[in-house]
Scaffold this motif. Structure first.
Motif, PDB file in Angstrom:
ATOM      1  N   ALA A   1       0.838  -1.206   0.000  1.00 32.47           N
ATOM      2  CA  ALA A   1       0.000   0.000   0.000  1.00 32.47           C
ATOM      3  C   ALA A   1       0.873   1.258   0.000  1.00 32.47           C
ATOM      4  O   ALA A   1       0.603   2.222  -0.730  1.00 32.47           O
ATOM      5  N   ILE A   2       1.922   1.262   0.817  1.00 29.29           N
ATOM      6  CA  ILE A   2       2.826   2.417   0.860  1.00 29.29           C
ATOM      7  C   ILE A   2       3.597   2.540  -0.444  1.00 29.29           C
ATOM      8  O   ILE A   2       3.788   3.646  -0.968  1.00 29.29           O
TER       9      ILE A   2
ATOM     10  N   ARG B   1       2.675   1.886  -3.370  1.00 34.02           N
ATOM     11  CA  ARG B   1       1.864   2.467  -4.434  1.00 34.02           C
ATOM     12  C   ARG B   1       1.771   3.985  -4.329  1.00 34.02           C
ATOM     13  O   ARG B   1       1.467   4.664  -5.310  1.00 34.02           O
ATOM     14  N   THR B   2       2.061   4.530  -3.133  1.00 37.35           N
ATOM     15  CA  THR B   2       1.973   5.987  -2.951  1.00 37.35           C
ATOM     16  C   THR B   2       3.288   6.696  -3.314  1.00 37.35           C
ATOM     17  O   THR B   2       3.311   7.933  -3.363  1.00 37.35           O
TER      18      THR B   2
ATOM     19  N   ASP C   1       6.415   8.069  -5.525  1.00 36.39           N
ATOM     20  CA  ASP C   1       6.699   8.503  -6.896  1.00 36.39           C
ATOM     21  C   ASP C   1       7.724   7.570  -7.530  1.00 36.39           C
ATOM     22  O   ASP C   1       8.492   6.881  -6.839  1.00 36.39           O
TER      23      ASP C   1
ATOM     24  N   SER D   1       9.476  12.633   0.388  1.00 32.64           N
ATOM     25  CA  SER D   1       8.369  12.045   1.158  1.00 32.64           C
ATOM     26  C   SER D   1       7.434  13.095   1.751  1.00 32.64           C
ATOM     27  O   SER D   1       6.609  12.790   2.621  1.00 32.64           O
TER      28      SER D   1
ATOM     29  N   HIS E   1       4.804  14.519   0.692  1.00 33.19           N
ATOM     30  CA  HIS E   1       3.364  14.340   0.457  1.00 33.19           C
ATOM     31  C   HIS E   1       2.763  13.226   1.307  1.00 33.19           C
ATOM     32  O   HIS E   1       1.535  13.015   1.272  1.00 33.19           O
ATOM     33  N   LEU E   2       3.584  12.525   2.077  1.00 38.38           N
ATOM     34  CA  LEU E   2       3.103  11.387   2.867  1.00 38.38           C
ATOM     35  C   LEU E   2       2.749  11.814   4.290  1.00 38.38           C
ATOM     36  O   LEU E   2       3.248  12.823   4.789  1.00 38.38           O
TER      37      LEU E   2
END
Length: 520
Positions: free
Chosen positions: A432-433, A435-436, A438, A454, A456-457
């Motif tokens: 899941a991480i 896929r987030t 770039d 990172s 945007h996380l």
């Protein structure tokens, strides 16, 4: 006589300070690479090119620069090199993008090649033989060691307090002072029998090196088995073969290939290559490791490099003590084995998060590097006649910086591949991480820009990924060091074998130069 000695001292001081400027500028940039990456949001490949654009231009131009110094005058080339270096430093300091910074760095490499070969030729031409020559090279070696020692700390202080651009802009007043000193104290000298400039050989060698490094730096993204990587490497190999063929056919070649029939000369060149590829290249990767794996600031990383740098200063003293007991070839092999042992030790503890153990490995590698720094230079210069000192300095410095830039490409590729594999194998990096993230996330992490990569996380995810990134980079750094350790050990064996072979042959006389008669 006193006036002559004073003049010689000023000449030595000017030439040694010029060489020290090159060493300082070459090594000071590494600490600033994460800051440069953050400014331009650059990838790891972009950061590698900040180093490699300079090194490729530098190494490509060393041989022709040596020939130009012999033909047109060492003082003239020194002053012209200072002018090019001055303007390129200004371009680096004002560069608005990573691409323009790389172009300015390449121009700076051209100026550095002109400077270094001319300065080395001035020293060799001024101090001819005996104790005077030995003392001159000892002073030169001390200046190189001091420049190497202070470079990481200077880079860290400037980067953190003034900004990375001032690393380049502060070269401007230094170049002006050196130009004034060279104009006043250095007398013009040249080789009256110098032949025409080898433009074809220069172009072939430069293109071969540039294509080879391009292939190595881009291979992690393009794929090692891709046709693009294969085409670049094949083209580089063909150009290198063409360069060797041109050198064989030319009456006044840049490189006297007859020198490579002497086992001791080949051993000295090979030792120089091993020293630069397996030890000096760490000046590029150690600051990245200390900042990425330990999360240190630029200044702290510079301080963290001091065990390596101080050991390099102590290395020549160890070499001087050993030289009374063993031959020069044995000394070269011992230095390479020390480098291999230091790299192996550092690799073993790279992931342990213990700076003390890492520092012990740095000291071991630094001692081997310091032992080899001056001795490889002297061994290479000993086989070339005085009227071709420009060629000798070209061979020596080309070997050194070709090794560094090749090693940056090879070890950088290993570091990137292993870091990527280790990062995605971490339990924190769930599907899941993943896929987030770039597509260029890991490349920016390698360049030291994890905070922006990172951003945007969520905060909790950022903290978890930061820990995973630090551990993964340590794993990649260790893999690169294992390779460097193995290479140093193999080259040490090759140097020993060449020394044994030389002892079985009659003394050779090449180009009117008598090789060393000391036992192997």
């Amino acid at each position: 006589m006193s006036e002559h000695r004073d003049s010689a001292r000023y000449i030595l001081a000017t030439a040694s300070a010029t060489c020290a400027l090159i060493v300082l500028d070459t090594n000071v940039v590494a600490v600033s690479l994460p800051s440069i990456a953050r400014t331009f949001q650059a990838s790891f490949a972009d950061v590698e090119w900040v180093v490699s654009a300079y090194m490729v231009a530098f190494a490509s131009c060393l041989l022709p620069a040596g020939g130009l110094a012999d033909r047109f005058g060492r003082k003239r080339m020194l002053l012209l090199g200072l002018a090019v270096f001055f303007l390129a430093s200004l371009g680096c300091g004002l560069a608005p993008s990573a691409a323009l910074l790389d172009l300015a760095r390449a121009a700076k490499g051209v100026g550095a090649a002109m400077l270094l070969t001319a300065a080395l030729a001035v020293i060799a031409n001024t101090f001819h033989e005996g104790p005077e020559r030995i003392r001159a090279w000892a002073v030169w070696g001390t200046c190189m060691g001091l420049a190497t020692t202070v470079a990481p700390l200077v880079g860290g202080v400037i980067t953190q307090w003034l900004g990375w651009r001032w690393i380049f802009l502060l070269n401007l007043p230094v170049c002006a002072v050196l130009a004034a000193s060279a104009s006043r104290f250095i007398k013009e000298s040249r080789n009256p029998a110098a032949g025409p400039i080898d433009a074809a050989g220069s172009a072939l060698f430069g293109l071969a090196l540039a294509l080879g490094i391009w292939a190595l730096i881009e291979a992690p993204a393009a794929g090692w088995a891709s046709w693009l990587t294969g085409a670049r490497l094949s083209a580089a190999a063909l150009l290198l073969v063409g360069f060797i063929q041109v050198q064989r056919l030319r009456a006044h070649a840049m490189v006297d290939l007859a020198l490579f029939r002497q086992p001791r000369f080949v051993a000295a060149v090979l030792a120089m290559f091993g020293y630069a590829a397996c030890a000096q290249v760490m000046m590029t990767f150690l600051p990245l490791y200390l900042q990425n794996a330990f999360g240190l600031s630029a200044i702290a990383a510079g301080l963290g490099m001091l065990p390596f740098a101080l050991a390099m200063v102590a290395g020549p003293y160890l070499g001087a003590a050993l030289a009374r007991q063993v031959s020069s070839m044995t000394l070269l092999s011992a230095g390479l084995l020390l480098i291999g042992a230091g790299n192996l030790l550092t690799a073993r503890v790279a992931g342990a998060a213990s700076y003390g153990l890492v520092a012990l490995g740095m000291v071991t590698t630094g001692l081997g590097a310091g032992l080899l720094n001056g001795d490889t230079q002297k061994a290479i210069m000993a086989y070339v006649p005085r009227n071709r000192t420009g060629m000798a300095s070209g061979i020596s410095t080309t070997t050194r910086f070709t090794a560094i830039v090749t090693s940056v490409g090879v070890l950088g590729a290993v570091l990137a591949a292993r870091t990527k594999a280790a990062f995605y194998a971490r339990p924190e990096v769930t599907p899941a991480i993943r896929r987030t993230l770039d597509t260029d996330f890991l490349s920016r992490v390698l360049a030291g820009d994890i905070a922006q990569a990172s951003l945007h996380l969520p905060p909790a995810v950022r903290a978890s990924l930061a820990g995973a990134a630090h551990a993964s980079f340590a794993s990649g750094f260790a893999a690169a060091l294992y390779l460097a350790a193995a290479a140093a050990a193999m080259i040490a064996v090759a140097v020993r074998w060449l020394a044994n072979r030389a002892s079985e042959e009659a003394p050779a006389h090449v180009s009117g130069c008598t090789p060393s008669r000391e036992p192997s």
